[in-house]
Design a protein around this motif. Structure first.
Motif, PDB file in Angstrom:
ATOM      1  N   ILE A  72       0.850  -1.208   0.000  1.00 55.31           N
ATOM      2  CA  ILE A  72       0.000   0.000   0.000  1.00 55.31           C
ATOM      3  C   ILE A  72       0.882   1.253   0.000  1.00 55.31           C
ATOM      4  CG2 ILE A  72      -1.597   1.388   1.414  1.00 55.31           C
ATOM      5  CD1 ILE A  72      -2.891  -1.318   2.278  1.00 55.31           C
ATOM      6  N   ALA A  73       1.926   1.248   0.837  1.00 52.41           N
ATOM      7  CA  ALA A  73       2.823   2.412   0.892  1.00 52.41           C
ATOM      8  C   ALA A  73       3.511   2.638  -0.453  1.00 52.41           C
ATOM      9  CB  ALA A  73       3.858   2.225   2.006  1.00 52.41           C
ATOM     10  N   LYS A  74       3.969   1.536  -1.068  1.00 53.27           N
ATOM     11  CA  LYS A  74       4.620   1.640  -2.391  1.00 53.27           C
ATOM     12  C   LYS A  74       3.648   2.240  -3.411  1.00 53.27           C
ATOM     13  CE  LYS A  74       7.681  -2.453  -2.472  1.00 53.27           C
ATOM     14  NZ  LYS A  74       8.866  -1.941  -3.146  1.00 53.27           N
ATOM     15  N   GLU A  75       2.438   1.714  -3.425  1.00 52.93           N
ATOM     16  CA  GLU A  75       1.437   2.202  -4.384  1.00 52.93           C
ATOM     17  C   GLU A  75       1.116   3.672  -4.149  1.00 52.93           C
ATOM     18  OE1 GLU A  75      -0.872  -2.079  -4.557  1.00 52.93           O
ATOM     19  OE2 GLU A  75      -2.006  -0.302  -4.012  1.00 52.93           O
ATOM     20  N   THR A  76       1.033   4.051  -2.859  1.00 56.60           N
ATOM     21  CA  THR A  76       0.711   5.449  -2.541  1.00 56.60           C
ATOM     22  C   THR A  76       1.826   6.365  -3.062  1.00 56.60           C
ATOM     23  OG1 THR A  76      -0.292   4.568  -0.526  1.00 56.60           O
ATOM     24  CG2 THR A  76      -0.135   6.942  -0.691  1.00 56.60           C
ATOM     25  N   ILE A  77       3.075   5.948  -2.862  1.00 53.13           N
ATOM     26  CA  ILE A  77       4.207   6.748  -3.364  1.00 53.13           C
ATOM     27  C   ILE A  77       4.102   6.889  -4.888  1.00 53.13           C
ATOM     28  CG2 ILE A  77       6.730   6.827  -3.669  1.00 53.13           C
ATOM     29  CD1 ILE A  77       6.966   5.389  -0.928  1.00 53.13           C
ATOM     30  N   SER A  78       3.837   5.779  -5.570  1.00 52.73           N
ATOM     31  CA  SER A  78       3.738   5.820  -7.036  1.00 52.73           C
ATOM     32  C   SER A  78       2.606   6.736  -7.485  1.00 52.73           C
ATOM     33  CB  SER A  78       3.490   4.416  -7.598  1.00 52.73           C
ATOM     34  OG  SER A  78       4.525   3.569  -7.184  1.00 52.73           O
ATOM     35  N   THR A  79       1.499   6.676  -6.762  1.00 49.39           N
ATOM     36  CA  THR A  79       0.365   7.539  -7.117  1.00 49.39           C
ATOM     37  C   THR A  79       0.768   9.010  -7.004  1.00 49.39           C
ATOM     38  OG1 THR A  79      -1.107   5.895  -6.169  1.00 49.39           O
ATOM     39  CG2 THR A  79      -2.065   8.074  -6.570  1.00 49.39           C
ATOM     40  N   PHE A  80       1.415   9.374  -5.905  1.00 47.24           N
ATOM     41  CA  PHE A  80       1.794  10.771  -5.724  1.00 47.24           C
ATOM     42  C   PHE A  80       2.814  11.211  -6.781  1.00 47.24           C
ATOM     43  CE2 PHE A  80       0.492  10.236  -1.055  1.00 47.24           C
ATOM     44  CZ  PHE A  80      -0.758  10.801  -1.295  1.00 47.24           C
TER      45      PHE A  80
END
Lengths: 292, 222
Positions: free
Chosen positions: A258-266
């Protein structure tokens, strides 16, 4: 030596990766430096908080100097709660002289939140006044107007409450504008799990005037996600995340994902960077940052 | 009492010049005693404002009223029937009264006519000095009835600092060293052994450190 990778990357428009690094409660810095050294090169700078949640520990300046002495860049937090204008300015001069070129101004939580609830808070100056004070120092004078022997060329940031419930986006945008006028060049948000939370505020500010750096919080468990959703008013944890963790076969791995995906989204949304906050799970920073 | 000082006229004029109908509202309690905001001062300020605006050719209605207290709802109700007739109020009460008046009349702008300074005493005619900071945990029992929180510049709890000289404080020759007073008094009372005791570290959570304070007395609640 003045480390300036963070500033350089912001100026170039490259995506910056920051990680939060709390100094220890005590004088043994080996755990902190151990975690930091492991991700040296993967993190552009470490944000060193100033006794967050009013819990007494090594000062941000002390922790940052330890990291800087090992060649790792830091952004040091300066906080209105514990120091008056004399001490704040003195520490800012010390920070710059020790090679710290970026500061983040915060108001600080009331001592009643922390572990020294009988303490008297200071709040001699507020956040906006502190930002103005840093700008004054940058211009070679202290708050009393006396000339400095060498001015600190700080890159200055501030916290922003964007997305907090009960505060209108207009008020929040106005607040950011005031901080920009006082000299803030980057903003670090509270933990965000989606862009939607902050979008109404972002629409109202000139994005070219300032860098927005969302905090990406590494969840540690389903319980933590649920607790935050229920009890932490200024952090919005989408229901979908808790549901996702509930059904995940390996919840810790899912939290990292989830943290990885959130970083990619931002990154995809054009933010200037992210601040990764792992709250005691600093050993996971490398795993979260791998491949993002 | 709460001690206040009159605000400079220019400051008040700057705040109220945009209005036509103004009520200058005094308070019969502390600010009357310290001659900053009682009936007499209401009259002086209202006259001065009238003269100033008259000279400018402005037709303004400036009325005078003094309430028993502005920190109690029952007295604030006394202007309920006339409040709508004013564009603004200049309250000569302390900061408490200014705020409570504003709370009671949400649509009426209320401006302070005094600067609220401290809790103190009338030491001599025309001289008021500070005695209490309302820290919420009184230690006067152990300091001979003299408060180091309110009267020592550094709020020290265990005797004077190195700046005490000839019984005076380092901030100026006009300021008495609170610890000199405490020691003199304890000695006179034959209680110097109390001075030898180390005071426990102060709990400031009952001071403003714990945020805005509130007292609820359930035995008195309706």
């Amino acid at each position: 030596m003045h480390l300036m990778q963070f500033r350089k990357k912001l100026e170039e428009g490259s995506f910056v990766v920051l990680a939060e690094m709390e100094p220890p409660k005590g004088v043994d810095t080996t755990v902190m430096t151990g975690h930091a050294v492991k991700v040296k090169g993967k993190v552009d700078a470490f944000l060193v908080p100033e006794m967050s949640n009013a819990v007494m520990r090594m000062s941000a300046l002390g922790g940052a100097m330890v990291l800087q002495s090992k060649g790792m860049e830091t952004i040091v937090q300066v906080c209105c709660r514990d120091r008056n204008r004399i001490a704040l300015q003195a520490d800012l001069l010390a920070a710059y002289a020790c090679g710290i070129t970026s500061v983040m101004a915060v108001t600080g939580q009331e001592p009643s939140y922390g572990d020294h609830h009988q303490a008297r808070s200071v709040y001699d100056i507020d956040l906006l006044e502190l930002l103005t004070a840093v700008s004054t120092l940058r211009n070679g004078r202290d708050m009393a107007g006396v000339e400095l022997l060498g001015a600190p060329d700080f890159l200055m940031g501030a916290s922003v409450n964007a997305g907090a419930p009960g505060i209108s986006p207009e008020v929040e945008a106005d607040d950011m504008k005031k901080k920009i006028d006082a000299g803030a060049r980057f903003f670090i948000t509270p933990p965000l799990f989606s862009v939607e939370t902050i979008a109404p505020v972002l629409k109202r500010i000139d994005r070219s005037a300032v860098h927005i750096i969302p905090t990406v919080l590494l969840l540690k468990s389903l319980g933590m996600a649920r607790y935050m959703a229920r009890n932490v008013a200024h952090i919005h944890v989408p229901d979908a995340l808790a549901e996702r963790l509930e059904t995940a076969p390996d919840r810790v791995r899912e939290c990292v994902k989830i943290a990885k995906e959130t970083i990619s989204t931002f990154r995809a949304e054009g933010f200037s960077g992210v601040l990764l906050s792992t709250m005691g799970w600093e050993h996971k920073i490398a795993e979260v940052l791998e491949g993002v | 009492m709460i001690v206040a000082e009159k605000k400079p006229m220019e400051e008040i004029i700057e705040e109220v010049k945009r209005f036509e109908n103004i009520l200058v509202l005094g308070c019969n309690e502390c600010v009357t005693v310290c001659e900053a905001g009682g009936k007499k001062e209401v009259g002086v300020l209202a006259s001065a404002l009238r003269m100033f605006f008259l000279k400018q050719g402005r037709k303004m209605r400036i009325d005078e009223r003094t309430l028993e207290r502005q920190c109690d709802p029952e007295y604030l109700e006394e202007i309920r029937d006339v409040a709508d007739g004013y564009d603004a109020v200049v309250s000569l009460a302390c900061g408490v009264g200014v705020q409570f008046t504003a709370e009671h009349y949400p649509n009426l702008p209320v401006y302070p006519g005094v600067d609220t300074c401290f809790m103190g005493v009338t030491e001599a005619r025309g001289m008021w000095t500070e005695r209490c900071q309302g820290c919420g945990r009184c230690i006067l029992a152990s300091t001979g009835g003299i408060c180091p929180v309110a009267r020592c510049a550094k709020r020290l709890f265990n005797g004077p600092c190195g700046g005490s000289s000839d019984g005076k404080c380092e901030i100026g020759k006009d300021t008495v060293c609170a610890w000199q007073l405490i020691i003199d008094r304890l000695r006179a009372l034959g209680r110097m052994e109390e001075y030898e005791r180390i005071a426990p570290i102060k709990d400031w959570s009952t001071d403003r450190a714990g945020g805005p304070r509130k007292i609820v007395r359930e035995d008195l609640a309706p």
